[in-house]
Design a protein around this motif. Structure first.
Motif, PDB file in Angstrom:
ATOM      1  N   MET A   1      27.542  54.761  53.632  1.00 37.30           N
ATOM      2  CA  MET A   1      29.041  54.520  53.081  1.00 37.30           C
ATOM      3  C   MET A   1      28.974  54.449  51.514  1.00 37.30           C
ATOM      4  SD  MET A   1      31.407  54.028  55.172  1.00 37.30           S
ATOM      5  CE  MET A   1      32.852  53.323  54.248  1.00 37.30           C
ATOM      6  N   PRO A   2      29.844  55.041  51.050  1.00 38.87           N
ATOM      7  CA  PRO A   2      29.897  55.155  49.449  1.00 38.87           C
ATOM      8  C   PRO A   2      30.204  53.773  48.863  1.00 38.87           C
ATOM      9  CG  PRO A   2      31.753  55.967  50.389  1.00 38.87           C
ATOM     10  CD  PRO A   2      31.148  55.856  51.462  1.00 38.87           C
ATOM     11  N   GLU A   3      29.702  53.507  47.716  1.00 42.12           N
ATOM     12  CA  GLU A   3      29.829  52.120  46.954  1.00 42.12           C
ATOM     13  C   GLU A   3      31.254  51.793  46.628  1.00 42.12           C
ATOM     14  OE1 GLU A   3      26.020  50.885  45.055  1.00 42.12           O
ATOM     15  OE2 GLU A   3      25.381  53.067  45.593  1.00 42.12           O
ATOM     16  N   TRP A   4      31.951  52.822  46.260  1.00 42.48           N
ATOM     17  CA  TRP A   4      33.033  52.583  45.905  1.00 42.48           C
ATOM     18  C   TRP A   4      34.183  53.820  46.287  1.00 42.48           C
ATOM     19  CZ3 TRP A   4      37.233  49.983  44.765  1.00 42.48           C
ATOM     20  CH2 TRP A   4      38.481  50.574  43.845  1.00 42.48           C
ATOM     21  N   THR A   5      35.375  53.666  46.620  1.00 41.48           N
ATOM     22  CA  THR A   5      36.183  54.841  47.049  1.00 41.48           C
ATOM     23  C   THR A   5      37.450  54.893  46.007  1.00 41.48           C
ATOM     24  OG1 THR A   5      35.598  54.231  49.566  1.00 41.48           O
ATOM     25  CG2 THR A   5      37.454  55.652  49.222  1.00 41.48           C
ATOM     26  N   SER A   6      37.504  56.132  45.647  1.00 43.85           N
ATOM     27  CA  SER A   6      38.366  56.362  44.541  1.00 43.85           C
ATOM     28  C   SER A   6      39.394  57.538  44.959  1.00 43.85           C
ATOM     29  CB  SER A   6      37.856  56.737  43.236  1.00 43.85           C
ATOM     30  OG  SER A   6      36.905  57.660  43.226  1.00 43.85           O
ATOM     31  N   ALA A   7      40.336  57.854  44.300  1.00 41.34           N
ATOM     32  CA  ALA A   7      40.999  59.033  44.585  1.00 41.34           C
ATOM     33  C   ALA A   7      41.014  59.859  43.540  1.00 41.34           C
ATOM     34  CB  ALA A   7      42.484  58.590  45.053  1.00 41.34           C
ATOM     35  N   ASP A 223      20.039  46.322  43.850  1.00 37.37           N
ATOM     36  CA  ASP A 223      19.261  45.159  44.462  1.00 37.37           C
ATOM     37  C   ASP A 223      19.996  43.872  44.279  1.00 37.37           C
ATOM     38  OD1 ASP A 223      17.004  46.640  45.157  1.00 37.37           O
ATOM     39  OD2 ASP A 223      16.008  46.501  43.422  1.00 37.37           O
ATOM     40  N   VAL A 224      20.682  43.716  43.254  1.00 42.57           N
ATOM     41  CA  VAL A 224      21.571  42.486  43.267  1.00 42.57           C
ATOM     42  C   VAL A 224      22.868  42.368  44.020  1.00 42.57           C
ATOM     43  CG1 VAL A 224      20.311  41.836  40.908  1.00 42.57           C
ATOM     44  CG2 VAL A 224      22.649  43.149  40.938  1.00 42.57           C
ATOM     45  N   GLY A 225      23.128  43.662  44.724  1.00 41.88           N
ATOM     46  CA  GLY A 225      24.019  43.503  45.606  1.00 41.88           C
ATOM     47  C   GLY A 225      25.635  43.924  45.011  1.00 41.88           C
ATOM     48  N   VAL A 226      25.598  44.722  43.715  1.00 39.91           N
ATOM     49  CA  VAL A 226      26.954  45.001  43.181  1.00 39.91           C
ATOM     50  C   VAL A 226      27.426  46.097  43.983  1.00 39.91           C
ATOM     51  CG1 VAL A 226      26.410  43.681  41.057  1.00 39.91           C
ATOM     52  CG2 VAL A 226      26.198  46.361  41.347  1.00 39.91           C
ATOM     53  N   ARG A 227      28.680  46.327  43.725  1.00 39.72           N
ATOM     54  CA  ARG A 227      29.137  47.858  43.975  1.00 39.72           C
ATOM     55  C   ARG A 227      29.479  48.830  42.980  1.00 39.72           C
ATOM     56  NH1 ARG A 227      34.419  46.393  47.189  1.00 39.72           N
ATOM     57  NH2 ARG A 227      34.676  48.650  47.728  1.00 39.72           N
ATOM     58  N   LEU A 228      28.701  49.852  43.160  1.00 39.20           N
ATOM     59  CA  LEU A 228      28.671  50.613  41.888  1.00 39.20           C
ATOM     60  C   LEU A 228      30.055  51.781  41.943  1.00 39.20           C
ATOM     61  CD1 LEU A 228      25.005  51.813  41.804  1.00 39.20           C
ATOM     62  CD2 LEU A 228      26.168  50.188  40.447  1.00 39.20           C
ATOM     63  N   VAL A 229      30.668  51.679  40.887  1.00 38.82           N
ATOM     64  CA  VAL A 229      31.862  52.485  40.643  1.00 38.82           C
ATOM     65  C   VAL A 229      31.485  53.659  39.814  1.00 38.82           C
ATOM     66  CG1 VAL A 229      34.244  52.730  39.929  1.00 38.82           C
ATOM     67  CG2 VAL A 229      33.458  50.624  40.736  1.00 38.82           C
ATOM     68  N   PRO A 230      30.886  54.872  40.169  1.00 38.26           N
ATOM     69  CA  PRO A 230      30.670  56.033  39.245  1.00 38.26           C
ATOM     70  C   PRO A 230      31.687  56.650  38.437  1.00 38.26           C
ATOM     71  CG  PRO A 230      30.598  56.696  41.608  1.00 38.26           C
ATOM     72  CD  PRO A 230      30.911  55.326  41.628  1.00 38.26           C
ATOM     73  N   ARG A 246      39.576  55.871  32.289  1.00 40.51           N
ATOM     74  CA  ARG A 246      40.766  54.675  32.191  1.00 40.51           C
ATOM     75  C   ARG A 246      41.281  54.572  33.609  1.00 40.51           C
ATOM     76  NH1 ARG A 246      42.220  58.496  27.744  1.00 40.51           N
ATOM     77  NH2 ARG A 246      41.829  57.370  25.656  1.00 40.51           N
ATOM     78  N   GLN A 247      41.148  56.045  34.520  1.00 38.44           N
ATOM     79  CA  GLN A 247      41.529  56.033  35.915  1.00 38.44           C
ATOM     80  C   GLN A 247      40.583  54.859  36.580  1.00 38.44           C
ATOM     81  OE1 GLN A 247      41.495  59.588  37.936  1.00 38.44           O
ATOM     82  NE2 GLN A 247      42.012  58.630  39.928  1.00 38.44           N
ATOM     83  N   ALA A 248      39.390  54.867  36.385  1.00 37.00           N
ATOM     84  CA  ALA A 248      38.437  53.994  37.107  1.00 37.00           C
ATOM     85  C   ALA A 248      38.740  52.442  37.144  1.00 37.00           C
ATOM     86  CB  ALA A 248      37.031  54.259  36.826  1.00 37.00           C
ATOM     87  N   LEU A 249      38.641  52.301  35.491  1.00 38.56           N
ATOM     88  CA  LEU A 249      39.138  50.755  35.132  1.00 38.56           C
ATOM     89  C   LEU A 249      40.178  50.392  35.533  1.00 38.56           C
ATOM     90  CD1 LEU A 249      37.707  50.889  31.416  1.00 38.56           C
ATOM     91  CD2 LEU A 249      36.595  49.876  33.379  1.00 38.56           C
ATOM     92  N   ARG A 250      41.397  51.070  35.842  1.00 42.94           N
ATOM     93  CA  ARG A 250      42.641  50.676  36.382  1.00 42.94           C
ATOM     94  C   ARG A 250      42.605  50.601  37.772  1.00 42.94           C
ATOM     95  NH1 ARG A 250      45.224  54.669  32.786  1.00 42.94           N
ATOM     96  NH2 ARG A 250      45.292  56.084  34.590  1.00 42.94           N
ATOM     97  N   ALA A 251      41.838  51.481  38.443  1.00 44.26           N
ATOM     98  CA  ALA A 251      42.133  51.451  39.885  1.00 44.26           C
ATOM     99  C   ALA A 251      40.792  50.338  40.437  1.00 44.26           C
ATOM    100  CB  ALA A 251      41.606  52.841  40.588  1.00 44.26           C
ATOM    101  N   ALA A 252      39.583  50.457  39.780  1.00 41.93           N
ATOM    102  CA  ALA A 252      38.808  49.528  40.444  1.00 41.93           C
ATOM    103  C   ALA A 252      38.712  48.174  39.900  1.00 41.93           C
ATOM    104  CB  ALA A 252      37.384  50.056  40.372  1.00 41.93           C
ATOM    105  N   ALA A 253      39.272  48.143  38.648  1.00 43.94           N
ATOM    106  CA  ALA A 253      39.045  46.773  37.826  1.00 43.94           C
ATOM    107  C   ALA A 253      37.525  45.996  38.062  1.00 43.94           C
ATOM    108  CB  ALA A 253      40.116  45.836  38.509  1.00 43.94           C
ATOM    109  N   PRO A 254      36.668  46.817  37.663  1.00 41.94           N
ATOM    110  CA  PRO A 254      35.229  46.415  37.662  1.00 41.94           C
ATOM    111  C   PRO A 254      35.022  45.058  36.896  1.00 41.94           C
ATOM    112  CG  PRO A 254      35.419  48.212  36.444  1.00 41.94           C
ATOM    113  CD  PRO A 254      36.690  48.109  36.945  1.00 41.94           C
ATOM    114  N   ARG A 255      34.364  44.153  37.216  1.00 43.95           N
ATOM    115  CA  ARG A 255      34.060  42.898  36.569  1.00 43.95           C
ATOM    116  C   ARG A 255      33.188  43.253  35.204  1.00 43.95           C
ATOM    117  NH1 ARG A 255      32.761  37.503  37.728  1.00 43.95           N
ATOM    118  NH2 ARG A 255      34.374  37.903  39.264  1.00 43.95           N
TER     119      ARG A 255
END
Length: 501
Positions: A1-7, A223-230, A246-255
């Motif tokens: 499974m992918p680590e992050w699903t975007s559109a 290894d530390v278990g984060v979900r990567l948003v490429p 801008r799209q990734a930061l708005r859609a995924a709101a990564p920490r």
């Protein structure tokens, strides 16, 4: 499974496909329209410009944006599904994938054992020998400075006060006023990334990363278990693709987001001041902490770039709440000098220091004293000048050798850093790496720098060899490419035993 699903919207996908056609040769005459579209999407996935797991536009929407029939888009999607590059579910749409049996590589970029150096050309690690005599002089001086520290317990979780002051002074000289209370010394840049991840990113949280990105950081974050948003890099070393960020930061709101602004590893891209300002603004708006890795910042290989470098990313964050900066002596001076640092607000530094008790307690005192000497007596500038001259000569020799022996391989020559990001003429980078190792040259394949198997058509070549060695490395890579193009991997070693790498 992918680590992050975007559109991926239809306009964005059309723009990517058109930029791809501009940068490459046009499809062969007679190629069906559906086949050209399928090949274009497949290449975008393999190059990492469209993430794995990204939802594609509906067939009717994409057909309208491309001004083709819906039948053409449907046939292209069907071809991609048959090849394993698209998955679909009724009512849920279609999203990108990679074929089964093609997992991202997990082996790290470990250095070649010294005993193998006589027979194998090692292009796996972007590291050069120490710039002597400057390193040895720094350690000689450090030994003279050691006695007062030897009479203490030797534990300095935040780092030696003198080194924290020296690092702070260096930032201030670059136009970024900094107090020693804003600096923590770490065990290399990787130690800094690990400490920040432990503090800021609980397991399961999202972290945005450039795509491609530094392989060892990607492995650490997995290894530390984060979900990567490429987030795809712009083509031809143009830096960051700000609309995609801008799209990734708005859609995924990564920490958190991890970026390399200065001579990006692996591509060598250099972000300009406008890109830096805009990315900081986008991260601030999204509530994302931007972790900026500056380990390559000193390695400008062109005089104009070295004389007028971009401003530090943190200079565009006057409040200090959005940007955390990482630095290190390992690339600018020597990989064996495992001293790095974090620059952040005093409260973040206090929290990092307190959390460090559960990790490594502190960095070696003698090495810290050596880096202090380098930073305070002019040794750093002298060592970096040696490093730049050596890397520049290696870069030019490698570029010439690859251009001569592998004319179908494509790359843009970076203005700094230690790496060349090379498209391998439509061949599998993983298979070239496998064949190359049998033929006596080690290179990391593109998927090591990607998420979910992207960048199969790339390899990374560091500027670590020159002269006859660079030529021989290109000759062996050309032999590996011929093996792969012929449909196989060489069965046995053909390594000239008398050749010393």
């Amino acid at each position: 499974m992918p680590e992050w699903t975007s559109a991926v919207g239809a306009p964005q996908l059309v723009r990517l496909l058109r930029s791809q056609r501009t940068a490459q040769a046009a499809p062969r005459s007679g190629t069906p329209a559906y086949r050209a579209l399928a090949d274009g999407v497949r290449l975008l996935v393999l190059e990492g410009r469209v993430p794995v797991g990204a939802r594609l536009p509906a067939e009717r929407e994409l057909a309208g944006a491309l001004a083709v029939s819906r039948t053409t888009v449907a046939a292209a999607f069907e071809a991609l599904r048959a090849e394993g590059f698209l998955a679909s579910r009724r009512g849920a749409g279609s999203w990108t994938a990679v074929p089964a049996g093609s997992p991202p590589p997990s082996r790290s970029l470990e250095p070649l054992p010294p005993e193998s150096a006589g027979t194998v050309i090692d292009l796996a690690c972007a590291a050069l020998p120490a710039p002597e005599p400057h390193l040895s002089q720094a350690f000689t001086s450090a030994l003279a400075d050691l006695p007062p520290y030897a009479s203490t317990h030797g534990d300095y979780p935040a780092g030696l006060p003198d080194l924290r002051q020296a690092v702070a002074d260096r930032y201030t000289a670059r136009g970024l006023p900094t107090m020693p209370e804003q600096v923590m010394i770490t065990t290399g840049a990787m130690g800094a990334v690990a400490a920040i991840c432990r503090l800021l990113v609980p397991r399961g949280e999202r972290v945005a990363v450039e795509h491609p990105s530094y392989a060892n950081v990607l492995h650490l974050m997995r290894d530390v278990g984060v979900r990567l948003v490429p987030v795809a890099m712009a083509d031809r070393l143009a830096g960051w693709e700000l609309p995609a960020w801008r799209q990734a930061l708005r859609a995924a709101a990564p920490r958190m987001a991890y970026v390399v602004a200065d001579f990006h590893n692996p591509t060598g891209a250099l972000a300009d001041d406008t890109q830096r300002r805009d990315l900081v603004a986008a991260a601030r708006a999204a509530g994302t902490t931007l972790v900026v890795d500056e380990t390559m910042a000193d390695l400008a290989l062109e005089e104009a770039t070295a004389a007028a470098p971009p401003r530090p990313v943190a200079a565009f964050d006057p409040g200090g709440a959005t940007v955390i900066t990482i630095g290190s002596a390992s690339k600018a001076v020597w990989a064996g000098l495992r001293i790095g640092w974090v620059r952040a607000t005093p409260d973040v530094i206090r929290n990092l220091t307190a959390a460090r008790a559960w990790a490594d307690l502190g960095s070696p005192v003698l090495e810290q004293l050596a880096v202090t000497r380098l930073l305070t007596d002019g040794g750093w500038e002298r060592a970096v000048a040696v490093r730049r001259a050596e890397a520049r000569a290696h870069r030019d020799a490698l570029v010439a050798a690859v251009g001569e022996h592998l004319p179908d391989w494509e790359f843009t020559v970076p203005r700094g850093g230690l790496t060349l990001w090379v498209r391998t003429g439509g061949l599998s980078g993983s298979r070239i790496a496998e064949a190359g190792e049998r033929l006596g040259v080690r290179v990391p394949s593109g998927p090591r720098f990607g998420v979910d198997g992207a960048f199969e058509g790339y390899v990374r070549l560091p500027f670590t060899v020159s002269g006859p060695v660079a030529t021989e490395a290109a000759v062996r890579l050309a032999a590996a490419a011929r093996v792969v193009a012929g449909g196989g991997v060489h069965a046995g070693p053909e390594i000239p035993r008398s050749f010393v790498a």
